[in-house]
Design a protein around this motif. Structure first.
Motif, PDB file in Angstrom:
ATOM      1  N   GLU A   6      27.600 -12.620 -36.941  1.00 42.45           N
ATOM      2  CA  GLU A   6      27.173 -13.025 -38.341  1.00 42.45           C
ATOM      3  C   GLU A   6      25.602 -13.232 -38.151  1.00 42.45           C
ATOM      4  O   GLU A   6      25.136 -14.048 -37.411  1.00 42.45           O
ATOM      5  CB  GLU A   6      28.116 -14.066 -38.840  1.00 42.45           C
ATOM      6  CG  GLU A   6      27.525 -14.275 -40.262  1.00 42.45           C
ATOM      7  CD  GLU A   6      27.981 -15.476 -40.914  1.00 42.45           C
ATOM      8  OE1 GLU A   6      27.825 -16.082 -41.885  1.00 42.45           O
ATOM      9  OE2 GLU A   6      29.159 -16.219 -40.146  1.00 42.45           O
TER      10      GLU A   6
ATOM     11  N   GLU B 215      23.475 -14.938 -39.971  1.00 47.84           N
ATOM     12  CA  GLU B 215      23.274 -16.288 -40.033  1.00 47.84           C
ATOM     13  C   GLU B 215      23.454 -17.348 -38.857  1.00 47.84           C
ATOM     14  O   GLU B 215      22.351 -17.798 -38.331  1.00 47.84           O
ATOM     15  CB  GLU B 215      23.996 -17.157 -41.207  1.00 47.84           C
ATOM     16  CG  GLU B 215      23.562 -18.539 -41.505  1.00 47.84           C
ATOM     17  CD  GLU B 215      22.074 -18.550 -41.873  1.00 47.84           C
ATOM     18  OE1 GLU B 215      21.437 -19.749 -41.454  1.00 47.84           O
ATOM     19  OE2 GLU B 215      21.566 -17.788 -42.529  1.00 47.84           O
ATOM     20  N   ARG B 216      24.476 -17.162 -38.083  1.00 45.60           N
ATOM     21  CA  ARG B 216      24.945 -17.570 -36.869  1.00 45.60           C
ATOM     22  C   ARG B 216      23.658 -16.958 -35.678  1.00 45.60           C
ATOM     23  O   ARG B 216      23.417 -17.974 -34.716  1.00 45.60           O
ATOM     24  CB  ARG B 216      26.244 -17.299 -36.314  1.00 45.60           C
ATOM     25  CG  ARG B 216      27.209 -18.088 -37.067  1.00 45.60           C
ATOM     26  CD  ARG B 216      28.670 -18.015 -36.309  1.00 45.60           C
ATOM     27  NE  ARG B 216      29.472 -18.790 -36.991  1.00 45.60           N
ATOM     28  CZ  ARG B 216      29.895 -20.046 -36.921  1.00 45.60           C
ATOM     29  NH1 ARG B 216      29.077 -20.961 -35.688  1.00 45.60           N
ATOM     30  NH2 ARG B 216      30.780 -20.913 -37.583  1.00 45.60           N
TER      31      ARG B 216
ATOM     32  N   PRO C 253      29.982 -11.205 -44.792  1.00 41.77           N
ATOM     33  CA  PRO C 253      28.683 -11.678 -44.699  1.00 41.77           C
ATOM     34  C   PRO C 253      28.013 -10.569 -43.944  1.00 41.77           C
ATOM     35  O   PRO C 253      28.568  -9.378 -43.429  1.00 41.77           O
ATOM     36  CB  PRO C 253      28.713 -12.888 -43.983  1.00 41.77           C
ATOM     37  CG  PRO C 253      29.912 -12.978 -43.051  1.00 41.77           C
ATOM     38  CD  PRO C 253      31.030 -12.172 -44.031  1.00 41.77           C
TER      39      PRO C 253
ATOM     40  N   TYR D  67      32.930 -14.635 -37.615  1.00 42.86           N
ATOM     41  CA  TYR D  67      32.695 -15.488 -38.688  1.00 42.86           C
ATOM     42  C   TYR D  67      33.727 -16.002 -39.549  1.00 42.86           C
ATOM     43  O   TYR D  67      33.633 -16.819 -40.385  1.00 42.86           O
ATOM     44  CB  TYR D  67      31.870 -14.251 -39.520  1.00 42.86           C
ATOM     45  CG  TYR D  67      32.564 -13.346 -40.360  1.00 42.86           C
ATOM     46  CD1 TYR D  67      33.143 -13.408 -41.614  1.00 42.86           C
ATOM     47  CD2 TYR D  67      33.298 -12.097 -39.420  1.00 42.86           C
ATOM     48  CE1 TYR D  67      33.870 -12.351 -42.189  1.00 42.86           C
ATOM     49  CE2 TYR D  67      34.155 -11.344 -40.283  1.00 42.86           C
ATOM     50  CZ  TYR D  67      34.529 -11.453 -41.318  1.00 42.86           C
ATOM     51  OH  TYR D  67      35.199 -10.527 -42.177  1.00 42.86           O
TER      52      TYR D  67
ATOM     53  N   GLU E  70      14.193 -24.476 -43.025  1.00 41.68           N
ATOM     54  CA  GLU E  70      14.396 -23.649 -44.058  1.00 41.68           C
ATOM     55  C   GLU E  70      13.778 -24.537 -45.419  1.00 41.68           C
ATOM     56  O   GLU E  70      14.236 -25.548 -45.604  1.00 41.68           O
ATOM     57  CB  GLU E  70      15.697 -22.942 -44.417  1.00 41.68           C
ATOM     58  CG  GLU E  70      15.339 -21.871 -45.395  1.00 41.68           C
ATOM     59  CD  GLU E  70      16.521 -20.802 -45.368  1.00 41.68           C
ATOM     60  OE1 GLU E  70      16.536 -19.580 -45.942  1.00 41.68           O
ATOM     61  OE2 GLU E  70      17.702 -21.094 -44.702  1.00 41.68           O
TER      62      GLU E  70
ATOM     63  N   ARG F 156      13.398 -14.937 -46.336  1.00 41.08           N
ATOM     64  CA  ARG F 156      13.530 -16.672 -46.352  1.00 41.08           C
ATOM     65  C   ARG F 156      12.342 -17.145 -45.451  1.00 41.08           C
ATOM     66  O   ARG F 156      11.744 -16.404 -44.660  1.00 41.08           O
ATOM     67  CB  ARG F 156      14.766 -16.683 -45.308  1.00 41.08           C
ATOM     68  CG  ARG F 156      16.087 -16.210 -46.034  1.00 41.08           C
ATOM     69  CD  ARG F 156      17.268 -16.202 -45.197  1.00 41.08           C
ATOM     70  NE  ARG F 156      17.671 -17.535 -44.781  1.00 41.08           N
ATOM     71  CZ  ARG F 156      18.569 -17.533 -43.786  1.00 41.08           C
ATOM     72  NH1 ARG F 156      19.596 -16.659 -43.401  1.00 41.08           N
ATOM     73  NH2 ARG F 156      19.111 -18.925 -43.524  1.00 41.08           N
TER      74      ARG F 156
ATOM     75  N   LEU G 274      20.878 -15.839 -36.226  1.00 43.80           N
ATOM     76  CA  LEU G 274      19.563 -16.558 -36.527  1.00 43.80           C
ATOM     77  C   LEU G 274      19.540 -17.960 -36.031  1.00 43.80           C
ATOM     78  O   LEU G 274      18.433 -18.182 -35.485  1.00 43.80           O
ATOM     79  CB  LEU G 274      19.272 -16.409 -38.073  1.00 43.80           C
ATOM     80  CG  LEU G 274      17.845 -16.953 -38.415  1.00 43.80           C
ATOM     81  CD1 LEU G 274      16.769 -16.254 -38.024  1.00 43.80           C
ATOM     82  CD2 LEU G 274      17.804 -16.833 -40.083  1.00 43.80           C
ATOM     83  N   GLN G 275      20.413 -18.814 -36.316  1.00 43.61           N
ATOM     84  CA  GLN G 275      20.607 -20.136 -35.788  1.00 43.61           C
ATOM     85  C   GLN G 275      20.543 -20.191 -34.272  1.00 43.61           C
ATOM     86  O   GLN G 275      19.981 -21.226 -33.813  1.00 43.61           O
ATOM     87  CB  GLN G 275      21.765 -20.852 -36.435  1.00 43.61           C
ATOM     88  CG  GLN G 275      21.739 -20.969 -38.063  1.00 43.61           C
ATOM     89  CD  GLN G 275      20.273 -21.564 -38.441  1.00 43.61           C
ATOM     90  OE1 GLN G 275      19.805 -22.687 -37.963  1.00 43.61           O
ATOM     91  NE2 GLN G 275      19.652 -21.088 -39.737  1.00 43.61           N
TER      92      GLN G 275
END
Length: 675
Positions: free
Chosen positions: A354, A356-357, A450, A515, A376, A388, A359-360
């Motif tokens: 996913e 977002e994961r 997502p 996810y 952020e 973002r 990216l983190q």
């Protein structure tokens, strides 16, 4: 008119900017920059490092900032108005650049400082800046006579317009193609997520069925998974015909004109070819060195590539009784063979990646290695609602490091590919910190899920983030040497180095989770990813090398005798061709890296940097992939230093020696293949 670009600003005031603001802002910034240059020229004091060389590096910073905002919008969020303005502004910026380098009084001051360099007691960064400034003048016409200076101005103005025209046509070709499928049976094999995206697009366009485009997140699932061979052929041919259809968007003459003008420019400046001009300031140093490098890797790669092609051909014949593999079959049968050999499928992997994961995860890895924290802030201004923005600070002390922007999904106004850019340079004067952005074209979220990334998109994110780290961790005195302002065949080291963490179980455990269930990517899949890393590496190497040969075929010769773009390209590809040639397609006419971007005579640098990154990551493997001492060395000797010294000196400080090509060959599994 209240123009935000005419006022002092720190963060780019994206929400306040209107297109009509750019023209007066450029005029004002050009005027300011000219005044700063004139102040250097008219300084009554004798020329010195500070009042000439340093002053020159800080001149035009406001113009640079406006340019960075405008031209990234032209790449990431363009429209006909911006494109028309770019055609108007680019020649003015080129003329201004010529005004600087062809200013004989200014060059006299630079030359005075350069001639006294041995007595000035300069530190290494100052020495490099002086050398760079002097060579920039010399290499861009300062020693030419009046008539030749005028010729150079004409050539540069034409090139500025032609490169923009090239890119605009490629983008328009990409955007205007829609493949509308109404028979569901033709979609057999294409993943549900890609079908859903295609159905959503069709609905938004008022069409029945499904619509596929030439944007990579739409194009690649068809090429890799569609059982319908005719469907693959149709979209592959459309992809290969960009700029090659004899219509108003045809780029053939543009390619010939760009190549010819670059050659004429090089000859005017005293160089044998454009490649000789460019490579004088590269680690490779000369066209011969590049060709020797490409030849050595080709010799190592071609036997493996041919064995892999034979295996793929036999597999396709066994599976579908296919007698002759075509280029549009490669991705499909390679994916099927990969699944068979490694039980690995991108569609099985995607739920674990996913966006977002991931990216983190890359933030987490950067935090461990470089003591960074990403916070952020949705109050920071961006140029599109999908972009973002993050404050980057030191994790231990909370000190500001950078601003970081991320723009992930394709849009009609965004060109293809992925890149990093800077909205504000770093320099120690006034403790200025950089504002860095990465722009990608990743799969979008759907109504059901997502944004889920293919593994290739995961490595792309890590790659661009490596470039971003090079910008964010910059720590130099002068903006002209900061961040990615390095030799072009050194700039890919940080980006390609970061990709290595995508294959490490310790790293994957930090972000590869399902996810829906939160399940960690199973160990068996991690091992399959590692095992498959070298899958068809020979073919992949030959393909990448072919682009390097094509680049040199355009820029390492006198191109004036080239009559046809396609014929010339075919000759360049002859030694690397693995599949039958397609007469109706042409790569050169959409090869934006070398005809619009900055990779002309430099495409080889991707493979060059692979040698560096394989050797550098081997150091991490020896000491531990999260070893802070090794990461500190990387930060201190490479990431923070920008272009302050010769890249080989910086690399040897980090590694303790020069890089070895064997590290790349070992990682690619080609040491055994060559023996």
């Amino acid at each position: 008119m209240d123009n935000p670009l005419l006022k002092p600003f720190d963060q780019a005031p994206f929400s306040q900017i209107k297109i009509e603001h750019f023209q007066p802002a450029f005029e004002a910034a050009l005027g300011q920059a000219r005044e700063e240059i004139n102040a250097i020229v008219e300084n009554p004091q004798p020329a010195s490092f500070e009042n000439t060389i340093a002053a020159l590096d800080f001149a035009g910073l406001h113009l640079d900032r406006i340019s960075s905002i405008f031209f990234n919008l032209n790449s990431a969020e363009t429209n006909p108005e911006i494109q028309a303005l770019a055609q108007e502004i680019s020649p003015k910026l080129t003329a201004f650049a010529n005004d600087i380098t062809l200013n004989s009084d200014l060059f006299e001051r630079v030359n005075t400082v350069y001639s006294e360099r041995e007595q000035l007691g300069l530190n290494p960064e100052e020495q490099t800046l002086l050398e760079r400034k002097f060579q920039h003048f010399r290499r861009n016409g300062a020693l030419l006579g009046p008539e030749d200076k005028n010729k150079l101005r004409e050539i540069d103005a034409q090139l500025a317009t032609l490169k923009l025209q090239f890119g605009e046509r490629v983008l328009e070709e990409t955007n205007r193609y829609n493949l509308n499928i109404t028979e569901e049976e033709r979609l057999e094999g294409i993943p549900e997520s890609a079908r859903e995206t295609a159905a959503d697009l069709a609905q938004s366009l008022g069409m029945e069925g499904w619509v596929f485009t030439l944007h990579y997140p739409s194009y690649l699932p068809v090429m890799k998974y569609a059982e319908d061979r005719e469907l693959r052929r149709e979209i592959a041919q459309a992809f290969g015909r960009k700029g090659f259809q004899g219509d108003s968007l045809d780029n053939q003459q543009t390619v010939l004109d760009i190549a010819r003008l670059r050659f004429e420019r090089a000859k005017l400046l005293g160089y044998a070819t454009h490649a000789d001009f460019v490579l004088e300031q590269r680690m490779a140093t000369s066209p011969k060195a590049v060709r020797d490098f490409l030849d050595e890797l080709l010799e190592r790669s071609l036997p493996a590539a041919r064995r892999e092609l034979e295996e793929l051909t036999n597999f396709a014949k066994k599976r579908d009784n296919l007698e002759s593999l075509q280029s549009w079959d490669r991705a499909f049968y390679s994916e099927k063979l990969r699944q068979e050999k490694f039980a690995l499928d991108d569609e099985i992997l995607k739920p674990y990646f996913e966006l977002e994961r991931v990216l983190q995860g890359v933030f987490d890895i950067a935090g461990t290695l470089f003591d960074l924290e990403f916070r952020e802030d949705d109050t920071l201004e961006t140029y599109h609602e999908e972009v973002r923005a993050f404050h980057v600070v030191s994790a231990t002390g909370g000190l500001p490091v950078a601003l970081f922007y991320a723009d992930f999904h394709p849009r009609p106004g965004k060109r293809g590919g992925a890149w990093m850019t800077s909205y504000k340079p770093q320099y120690k004067k006034q403790k200025e910190r950089p504002h860095i952005s990465i722009v990608c074209n990743f799969s979008r979220p759907t109504k059901k899920a997502p944004a889920l990334l293919t593994f290739n998109e995961v490595t792309t994110l890590f790659h661009e983030f490596g470039h971003a780290l090079h910008g964010m961790l910059a720590n130099t005195d002068y903006p002209g040497l900061s961040g990615t302002s390095v030799f072009w065949d050194f700039v890919e080291l940080p980006s390609q180095l970061m990709e290595n963490w995508c294959y490490q179980p310790e790293a994957l455990a930090r972000f590869a989770r399902h996810y829906e269930t939160g399940e960690v990517l199973p160990t068996t899949m991690v091992e399959r990813i590692r095992e498959s890393a070298n899958f068809q590496e020979g073919m992949a190497n030959v393909r990448q090398l072919s682009f390097g040969y094509l680049d040199m075929a355009w820029h390492g010769i006198d191109p004036s005798g080239i009559a046809a773009v396609k014929a010339h390209e075919s000759e360049a590809f002859a030694g690397t061709r693995l599949f039958p040639e397609q007469p109706d397609t042409c790569m050169s006419t959409s090869f934006s890296h070398i005809f619009q971007g900055g990779y002309a005579s430099g495409y080889y640098s991707y493979k060059w940097a692979e040698v560096l990154d394989a050797d550098a990551f081997a150091y991490f493997e020896e000491t531990g992939i999260f070893n802070r001492e090794t990461a500190d060395k990387l930060r201190e000797h490479i990431l923070s230093k920008g272009g302050t010294e010769d890249p080989m000196i910086l690399y040897k400080r980090f590694r303790g020696r020069e890089p070895k090509i064997e590290a790349l060959l070992k990682r690619a599994g080609l040491l055994e293949a060559a023996s």
